[in-house]
Design a protein around this motif. Sequence first.
Motif, PDB file in Angstrom:
ATOM      1  N   PRO A  93       0.812  -1.226   0.000  1.00 24.25           N
ATOM      2  CA  PRO A  93       0.000   0.000   0.000  1.00 24.25           C
ATOM      3  C   PRO A  93       0.841   1.270   0.000  1.00 24.25           C
ATOM      4  O   PRO A  93       0.530   2.235  -0.707  1.00 24.25           O
ATOM      5  CB  PRO A  93      -0.830  -0.129   1.284  1.00 24.25           C
ATOM      6  N   GLN A 116     -13.347  -6.609  -8.087  1.00 24.94           N
ATOM      7  CA  GLN A 116     -12.111  -6.236  -8.772  1.00 24.94           C
ATOM      8  C   GLN A 116     -12.222  -6.607 -10.247  1.00 24.94           C
ATOM      9  O   GLN A 116     -12.658  -7.710 -10.579  1.00 24.94           O
ATOM     10  CB  GLN A 116     -10.907  -6.953  -8.150  1.00 24.94           C
ATOM     11  N   ASP A 156       0.426   7.769  -7.233  1.00 20.09           N
ATOM     12  CA  ASP A 156      -0.727   8.666  -7.236  1.00 20.09           C
ATOM     13  C   ASP A 156      -0.466   9.788  -8.246  1.00 20.09           C
ATOM     14  O   ASP A 156       0.616  10.390  -8.266  1.00 20.09           O
ATOM     15  CB  ASP A 156      -0.939   9.273  -5.846  1.00 20.09           C
ATOM     16  N   THR A 202      -6.452  -4.610  -1.526  1.00 18.28           N
ATOM     17  CA  THR A 202      -6.146  -3.172  -1.436  1.00 18.28           C
ATOM     18  C   THR A 202      -6.305  -2.477  -2.788  1.00 18.28           C
ATOM     19  O   THR A 202      -6.439  -1.252  -2.839  1.00 18.28           O
ATOM     20  CB  THR A 202      -4.719  -2.921  -0.904  1.00 18.28           C
ATOM     21  N   LEU A 203      -6.290  -3.241  -3.882  1.00 24.38           N
ATOM     22  CA  LEU A 203      -6.511  -2.657  -5.213  1.00 24.38           C
ATOM     23  C   LEU A 203      -7.963  -2.284  -5.441  1.00 24.38           C
ATOM     24  O   LEU A 203      -8.264  -1.383  -6.227  1.00 24.38           O
ATOM     25  CB  LEU A 203      -6.103  -3.654  -6.307  1.00 24.38           C
ATOM     26  N   GLU A 204      -8.876  -3.001  -4.784  1.00 25.76           N
ATOM     27  CA  GLU A 204     -10.301  -2.807  -5.032  1.00 25.76           C
ATOM     28  C   GLU A 204     -10.695  -1.361  -4.734  1.00 25.76           C
ATOM     29  O   GLU A 204     -10.358  -0.815  -3.701  1.00 25.76           O
ATOM     30  CB  GLU A 204     -11.120  -3.791  -4.202  1.00 25.76           C
ATOM     31  N   MET A 225       2.443   1.989  -3.448  1.00 24.56           N
ATOM     32  CA  MET A 225       1.525   2.496  -4.462  1.00 24.56           C
ATOM     33  C   MET A 225       1.267   3.995  -4.331  1.00 24.56           C
ATOM     34  O   MET A 225       0.844   4.645  -5.297  1.00 24.56           O
ATOM     35  CB  MET A 225       0.205   1.730  -4.411  1.00 24.56           C
ATOM     36  N   GLU A 226       1.557   4.566  -3.169  1.00 26.94           N
ATOM     37  CA  GLU A 226       1.381   6.016  -3.011  1.00 26.94           C
ATOM     38  C   GLU A 226       2.266   6.784  -3.982  1.00 26.94           C
ATOM     39  O   GLU A 226       1.913   7.887  -4.415  1.00 26.94           O
ATOM     40  CB  GLU A 226       1.689   6.423  -1.572  1.00 26.94           C
ATOM     41  N   SER A 260      -9.582   1.140  -6.466  1.00 25.91           N
ATOM     42  CA  SER A 260      -8.529   2.034  -6.960  1.00 25.91           C
ATOM     43  C   SER A 260      -8.720   2.401  -8.424  1.00 25.91           C
ATOM     44  O   SER A 260      -8.095   3.344  -8.916  1.00 25.91           O
ATOM     45  CB  SER A 260      -7.157   1.370  -6.796  1.00 25.91           C
TER      46      SER A 260
END
Length: 279
Positions: free
Chosen positions: A89, A158, A96, A128-130, A92-93, A132
Amino acid sequence: MTTIDAHHHLWRYTPQEYDWIDGSMEVLRRDFLADDLREAMGSAGVDGSIAVQARQTLEETRWLLDLAEANEEICGVIGWAPIAGAEFPGVMEEFDGRAKLKGLRHVIQGERDENYILREDFNAGIRTLEGSGLVYEILIYERHLPQTIEFVDRHPNQLFVLDHMAKPLIAGAVLEPWATGMRELARRENVWCKVSGMVTEADWMTWTPEKLKPYMDVAVEAFGPGRLIAGSDWPVCLVACSYDRWWRVLREYFADFSETERTGFFGQNAIEAYGLEQS
């Protein structure tokens, strides 16, 4: 009609980083960069593309995004990130605001663990992708379809895209149990499928469109034209087929489909699935 190549790669070749490219793939042992892609696309009347990871590094994901931002014909990137890692997580920031990142992929087919796709740490990352807006691309061999069906059932919210039709055993003219697995997977409406990577699963020297047709027929029957996406797998396809020849094969197969179905398959489905910007 907009044509999108939803599956190609780019790389600066080194033997160490691309050790899967063996002597039988000599044609691939060189750089394939944006200018090469542009030339190939021009030869086949392709308007836009999605670049897909070939190395499992964040460095490559950043590089592909930089290329996409500098080359408007690259509409999106499917990158790699450590989905199974506790750091995922936070990692992935970094991305952004990188609007051309459209999804992630892990090379499931390369894992020694045949049930890697069912691991809890990997599934925690997918959760955690759901929400996004990012797609997860499923790269497996046909023998992984049972595990993949179980995996997809864990994540009904997803969006998934199956790469290369789950790599059926075309060279051996084997349809089952692949075809049954594809029909079952396709019952999940959050799964789309790329018609790509077929010539490299066939005999590189003797394949014909007629030998590919039974597999394409299954994909159309299972997913319907509305959830199929066209891709080339360039430059990997070059071991068996030129870029423009592959697009001729696809256009010939879909020639008798309706205009709406062809418009979807060759571009609109990719635009919808990946949320591509339309110029």
